[in-house]
Scaffold this active site. Sequence first.
Site, PDB file in Angstrom:
ATOM      1  N   ASN A   9       0.636  -1.275  -0.149  1.00  0.00           N
ATOM      2  CA  ASN A   9      -0.108  -0.059   0.228  1.00  0.00           C
ATOM      3  C   ASN A   9       0.837   1.436   0.014  1.00  0.00           C
ATOM      4  O   ASN A   9       1.336   1.765   1.442  1.00  0.00           O
ATOM      5  CB  ASN A   9      -0.570   0.007   1.087  1.00  0.00           C
ATOM      6  CG  ASN A   9      -1.566   1.391   1.087  1.00  0.00           C
ATOM      7  OD1 ASN A   9      -1.925   2.382   0.511  1.00  0.00           O
ATOM      8  ND2 ASN A   9      -2.370   1.393   2.725  1.00  0.00           N
ATOM      9  N   TRP A  10       1.034   1.773  -1.146  1.00  0.00           N
ATOM     10  CA  TRP A  10       1.926   2.800  -1.264  1.00  0.00           C
ATOM     11  C   TRP A  10       1.365   4.104  -0.385  1.00  0.00           C
ATOM     12  O   TRP A  10       2.137   5.306  -0.530  1.00  0.00           O
ATOM     13  CB  TRP A  10       2.006   3.235  -2.702  1.00  0.00           C
ATOM     14  CG  TRP A  10       3.505   2.158  -2.820  1.00  0.00           C
ATOM     15  CD1 TRP A  10       3.806   0.740  -2.064  1.00  0.00           C
ATOM     16  CD2 TRP A  10       4.374   2.722  -4.467  1.00  0.00           C
ATOM     17  NE1 TRP A  10       4.429   0.214  -3.378  1.00  0.00           N
ATOM     18  CE2 TRP A  10       4.831   1.461  -4.329  1.00  0.00           C
ATOM     19  CE3 TRP A  10       3.955   3.403  -5.298  1.00  0.00           C
ATOM     20  CZ2 TRP A  10       5.941   0.853  -5.599  1.00  0.00           C
ATOM     21  CZ3 TRP A  10       5.339   3.693  -6.724  1.00  0.00           C
ATOM     22  CH2 TRP A  10       5.956   2.553  -6.570  1.00  0.00           C
ATOM     23  N   LYS A  11       0.454   4.949  -0.439  1.00  0.00           N
ATOM     24  CA  LYS A  11      -0.702   5.728   0.177  1.00  0.00           C
ATOM     25  C   LYS A  11      -0.116   6.641  -0.654  1.00  0.00           C
ATOM     26  O   LYS A  11      -0.101   6.791  -1.474  1.00  0.00           O
ATOM     27  CB  LYS A  11      -0.449   5.617   1.443  1.00  0.00           C
ATOM     28  CG  LYS A  11      -0.476   4.042   2.579  1.00  0.00           C
ATOM     29  CD  LYS A  11       0.277   4.300   4.323  1.00  0.00           C
ATOM     30  CE  LYS A  11      -0.024   3.122   4.423  1.00  0.00           C
ATOM     31  NZ  LYS A  11       0.278   3.262   6.211  1.00  0.00           N
ATOM     32  N   HIS A  89      -9.175   1.139   4.740  1.00  0.00           N
ATOM     33  CA  HIS A  89      -8.299   2.098   5.321  1.00  0.00           C
ATOM     34  C   HIS A  89      -8.355   2.895   6.890  1.00  0.00           C
ATOM     35  O   HIS A  89      -9.198   3.551   7.125  1.00  0.00           O
ATOM     36  CB  HIS A  89      -7.396   1.967   4.432  1.00  0.00           C
ATOM     37  CG  HIS A  89      -5.873   1.926   4.701  1.00  0.00           C
ATOM     38  ND1 HIS A  89      -5.412   3.214   5.882  1.00  0.00           N
ATOM     39  CD2 HIS A  89      -4.981   0.967   4.774  1.00  0.00           C
ATOM     40  CE1 HIS A  89      -4.174   2.732   6.710  1.00  0.00           C
ATOM     41  NE2 HIS A  89      -3.656   1.480   5.769  1.00  0.00           N
ATOM     42  N   GLU A  91      -6.995   4.807   8.100  1.00  0.00           N
ATOM     43  CA  GLU A  91      -5.999   6.075   7.122  1.00  0.00           C
ATOM     44  C   GLU A  91      -7.325   6.682   6.582  1.00  0.00           C
ATOM     45  O   GLU A  91      -8.491   7.853   6.602  1.00  0.00           O
ATOM     46  CB  GLU A  91      -5.318   6.181   6.767  1.00  0.00           C
ATOM     47  CG  GLU A  91      -4.149   6.218   7.559  1.00  0.00           C
ATOM     48  CD  GLU A  91      -2.597   5.522   6.931  1.00  0.00           C
ATOM     49  OE1 GLU A  91      -2.342   5.548   5.542  1.00  0.00           O
ATOM     50  OE2 GLU A  91      -1.769   5.725   7.630  1.00  0.00           O
ATOM     51  N   GLU A 159      -5.101  -4.678  10.487  1.00  0.00           N
ATOM     52  CA  GLU A 159      -4.730  -4.144  10.735  1.00  0.00           C
ATOM     53  C   GLU A 159      -4.599  -3.359  12.152  1.00  0.00           C
ATOM     54  O   GLU A 159      -5.029  -1.804  11.879  1.00  0.00           O
ATOM     55  CB  GLU A 159      -4.376  -3.252   9.306  1.00  0.00           C
ATOM     56  CG  GLU A 159      -4.006  -3.424   8.099  1.00  0.00           C
ATOM     57  CD  GLU A 159      -3.644  -2.609   6.971  1.00  0.00           C
ATOM     58  OE1 GLU A 159      -2.238  -2.306   6.619  1.00  0.00           O
ATOM     59  OE2 GLU A 159      -4.334  -0.949   7.034  1.00  0.00           O
ATOM     60  N   GLY A 165       2.651   2.330  10.831  1.00  0.00           N
ATOM     61  CA  GLY A 165       3.526   2.959  10.694  1.00  0.00           C
ATOM     62  C   GLY A 165       4.137   3.734  12.073  1.00  0.00           C
ATOM     63  O   GLY A 165       5.321   4.029  12.126  1.00  0.00           O
ATOM     64  N   SER A 205       3.047  -2.267  10.304  1.00  0.00           N
ATOM     65  CA  SER A 205       4.948  -2.470  10.611  1.00  0.00           C
ATOM     66  C   SER A 205       5.606  -3.999  10.176  1.00  0.00           C
ATOM     67  O   SER A 205       6.635  -4.215  10.876  1.00  0.00           O
ATOM     68  CB  SER A 205       4.748  -2.236  12.074  1.00  0.00           C
ATOM     69  OG  SER A 205       5.143  -0.971  12.349  1.00  0.00           O
ATOM     70  N   GLY A 227       4.990   1.605   4.503  1.00  0.00           N
ATOM     71  CA  GLY A 227       6.501   2.118   4.526  1.00  0.00           C
ATOM     72  C   GLY A 227       7.146   1.097   3.992  1.00  0.00           C
ATOM     73  O   GLY A 227       8.230   1.932   2.622  1.00  0.00           O
TER      74      GLY A 227
HETATM   75  P1  PGA Z   1       2.852  -0.018   7.407  1.00  0.00           P
HETATM   76  O1  PGA Z   1       1.638   0.367   6.911  1.00  0.00           O
HETATM   77  O2  PGA Z   1       3.282  -1.344   6.764  1.00  0.00           O
HETATM   78  O3  PGA Z   1       3.581   1.349   6.770  1.00  0.00           O
HETATM   79  O4  PGA Z   1       2.717  -0.048   9.238  1.00  0.00           O
HETATM   80  C1  PGA Z   1       0.742  -0.793   7.078  1.00  0.00           C
HETATM   81  C2  PGA Z   1      -0.409  -0.301   6.404  1.00  0.00           C
HETATM   82  O5  PGA Z   1      -1.669   1.020   6.798  1.00  0.00           O
HETATM   83  O6  PGA Z   1      -1.500  -0.413   5.468  1.00  0.00           O
END
Ligand code: PGA
Length: 251
Positions: A9-11, A89, A91, A159, A165, A205, A227
């Site tokens: 997931n590049w966000k 997600h 976010e 998640e 993150g 993470s 990330g």
């Molecule tokens: P992260 O994000 O690997 O940077 O913790 C995971 C995600 O939000 O899908």
Amino acid sequence: MRRKLAAGNWKMNGLSTDMGEVAALPTGLGVDVLICPPATLIDRMVRDPDTFVQVGGQDCHPNPNGAHTGDISAQMVADAGASHVILGHSERRQDHGETDALVRSKIEAAWSVSLVAVLCIGETEAQYQAGETLDVLRTQLAGSLPDGAAPGNLVIAYEPVWAIGTGLVPTMAEIESVHGFIRAELATRFGTDTADGIRLLYGGSVKPSNADEIFAVPDVDGALVGGASLKAADFGAIMMALDAAAKAISV
Ligand code: PGA
């Protein structure tokens, strides 16, 4: 047997100059690989002759078209060549106030154009501390999953919000019990055969340094990686750890 899936997931990261990171990923592994770049790169990634990965969106609007400035419909994500779309997600739930009901309507939109929905669920730190994790997940699953879930149209990513993150990861025993719980919830609603076929990813993470440990957990069918998916060296190492886990199961 569920095929393992490494999903990135590049966000809100990634320009055309980052396409080389995908081309540099290891090939020939026995796992599925999905990259969800920003919408601006979907078409480019799909067309790139150097990439072998499946490509997904990171969100879609529930309506097929209309006066929704800045939004992208499921039809558009599919039209750009994506096969999957991340929905729900944390976010988006946090930044855009997305509710389970909205996520459910987005999944229905995704299914209407044959996109596989990658549904994200997970508890916040406060909910974790209060011991509410399983209640939160039960509510999210019940509220956001439409009828008709099947191994071919759904992937679920667990998640924990506090692990995204942050470098923090639940214990392996916690991941195992949560994934077992999710599969049991799916079995109750959709039947054992369906539940046994739906892939459950862990996200939050995931890094090369903890991938082996996480992928050894029963009921973990892969990872949704933020990330560490941005650099081929890191994501490639995670893909190889998943491939090794898949091989360990099949012998
Ligand atoms: P992260 O994000 O690997 O940077 O913790 C995971 C995600 O939000 O899908």
